[in-house]
Design a protein around this motif. Structure first.
Motif: not given
Length: 453
Positions: A337-355
């Motif tokens: 039950n977690i929402s995320y704010e943004h999810m920018p990514s590259g070919i081998d990586d991922l960043t998930i930003i949360f409040d």
């Protein structure tokens, strides 16, 4: 017809309420008055809503509440006495404060919601009494009687849009000013449920849309919305006009003048918004309007920053080739039950930003454990504090060199970035940055864009 909302600082004491009375009395078009709970009277003061939350906590823990109850009553009594209202006119307000701890609630969340909502609920009743006593007929309107319904999320409710039809039936033909408490609505079960903090803005926007208001005035304690936080830049440029989307982006990223969710009803109803200063009501303030009404003067309208975020960094080779990889991540978030704010990514990586204000450490630990077990990333890092800077402006749309004007001053000041992400709308650029560098970065960007033109 205007809907006018007054925030807590505008209603903190009798002197402030006198200013509100003068503003409302000066314009008969100010028909619907949406009010917050009394705010801080001075820097170290405590808001009435926070007193009510303390009252709720003491009630749950079966602690003595006499002092807290006395403090809450005194705030309303002080306002009433400022205008010379007789003691007996406050009897019903006192009884409601006492009765809060005696009622049955479906859960502790609903108890908290009901206690917190009473800051506005009682203040609206008091203000209707004060206005009438001063010769301006006014009537308290309980959101229940106009069918302002919300879902069952007790402390972060969502408005039920079917209520617009019911609210629209409110009789505006009377000469009375209609005083409506902000911040809360009622569930289908009749329980009070609050919007997120600052939600009186949402109530005002709902009323403006439902009643097809000509203007939604939002009175606060600043004479305009500024292009950047005045605590970072001394005497920043005032924003005279901005679009709905610009305000929503900036509110989300740190502009505290207006609740970001309150923009939605205004957009849907095409309602113009005017942010004004209760202490300087003749100042034009800032208008929030459709894009077609704004004449662009700068590529950037405003710069906002916030450190309320956290981030998860994940690295795994060839993740871009794996079908359903992102879906597996999202399923884990849903499981907890977690929402995320943004999810920018590259070919081998991922960043998930949360409040991070919506996260507990237990939730974070469980989520990370599941991602480590199910996804098996090569690298998994949790960044508990993550700064976001949002640069927003309709003028950036299709503007060549917009990103260069933002990034160059950071390079010149030796400030590195952790992320750069531009939205598809092209009106905002998001920067991820170490929180301790955020203010310096904002200052560098502002000085490049606003002072060197």
């Amino acid at each position: 017809m205007k809907v006018s909302k007054f925030g807590g600082s505008s209603l903190a004491d009798g002197h402030q309420l006198q200013r509100v009375f003068n503003i409302v009395n000066a314009d008969s078009n100010r028909k619907i008055i949406v009010v917050s709970a009394p705010g801080k009277r001075f820097t170290d003061d405590i808001k009435v809503t926070d007193l009510l939350i303390k009252y709720a906590e003491a009630t749950i823990n079966d602690q003595n509440t006499e002092t807290i109850i006395s403090d809450i009553k005194q705030r309303y009594h002080d306002i009433a006495y400022h205008f010379g209202l007789p003691q007996e006119s406050l009897t019903d307000i006192d009884q409601q404060i006492d009765h809060l701890a005696k009622k049955h609630y479906r859960s502790f969340d609903y108890l908290f919601a009901a206690f917190a909502a009473h800051g506005e609920y009682l203040n609206a009743q008091l203000i209707a009494k004060v206005f009438t006593y001063l010769g301006l007929p006014a009537r308290f309107i309980d959101p229940k009687q106009i069918g302002l319904l919300v879902d069952d999320n007790a402390r972060s409710a969502t408005f039920n849009t079917q209520s617009y039809e019911t609210i629209a039936k409110l009789d505006l033909s009377t000469s009375e000013r209609l005083i409506i408490p902000g911040f809360f609505g009622y569930t289908n079960n009749g329980d009070m449920a609050t919007f997120s903090r600052g939600g009186s803005d949402i109530t005002g926007a709902i009323m403006a849309r439902a009643l097809s208001a000509d203007l939604y005035e939002n009175f606060t304690d600043v004479s305009a919305i500024y292009a950047v936080n005045p605590n970072i830049i001394t005497h920043p440029a005032a924003i005279h006009q901005m679009t709905y989307d610009e305000m929503r982006e900036l509110s989300y990223a740190g502009f505290a003048v207006f609740h970001d969710e309150a923009i939605i009803p205004a957009i849907q109803g095409g309602i113009r918004i005017n942010i004004k200063n209760t202490n300087d009501p003749d100042a034009p303030g800032t208008f929030i309007v459709p894009p077609t009404e704004v004449q662009e003067t700068r590529p950037v309208t405003g710069i906002a920053n916030s450190n309320r975020f956290a981030a998860l960094y994940l690295h795994r080779y060839l993740l871009n080739k794996e079908v359903g990889f992102t879906l597996r991540i999202l399923e884990i978030l849903k499981r907890h039950n977690i929402s995320y704010e943004h999810m920018p990514s590259g070919i081998d990586d991922l960043t998930i930003i949360f409040d991070k204000t919506n996260l507990s450490q237990d939730k974070v630990d469980a989520m990370l454990a599941d991602i480590a077990a199910d996804i098996r990333p090569d690298t998994l890092k949790w960044l508990p504090s993550y700064g976001i800077i949002m640069i927003v402006g309709e003028g950036m749309r299709n503007r060549i060199g917009a990103l260069t004007e933002i990034v160059t001053p950071l390079k010149e000041n030796g400030i590195s970035l952790q992320m750069v992400n531009q939205g598809a709308s092209e009106i905002s650029i998001m920067l991820g940055i170490q929180p301790d560098l955020a203010d310096s970065a904002v200052k560098a960007i502002y000085n490049n864009i606003f002072k060197i033109e």
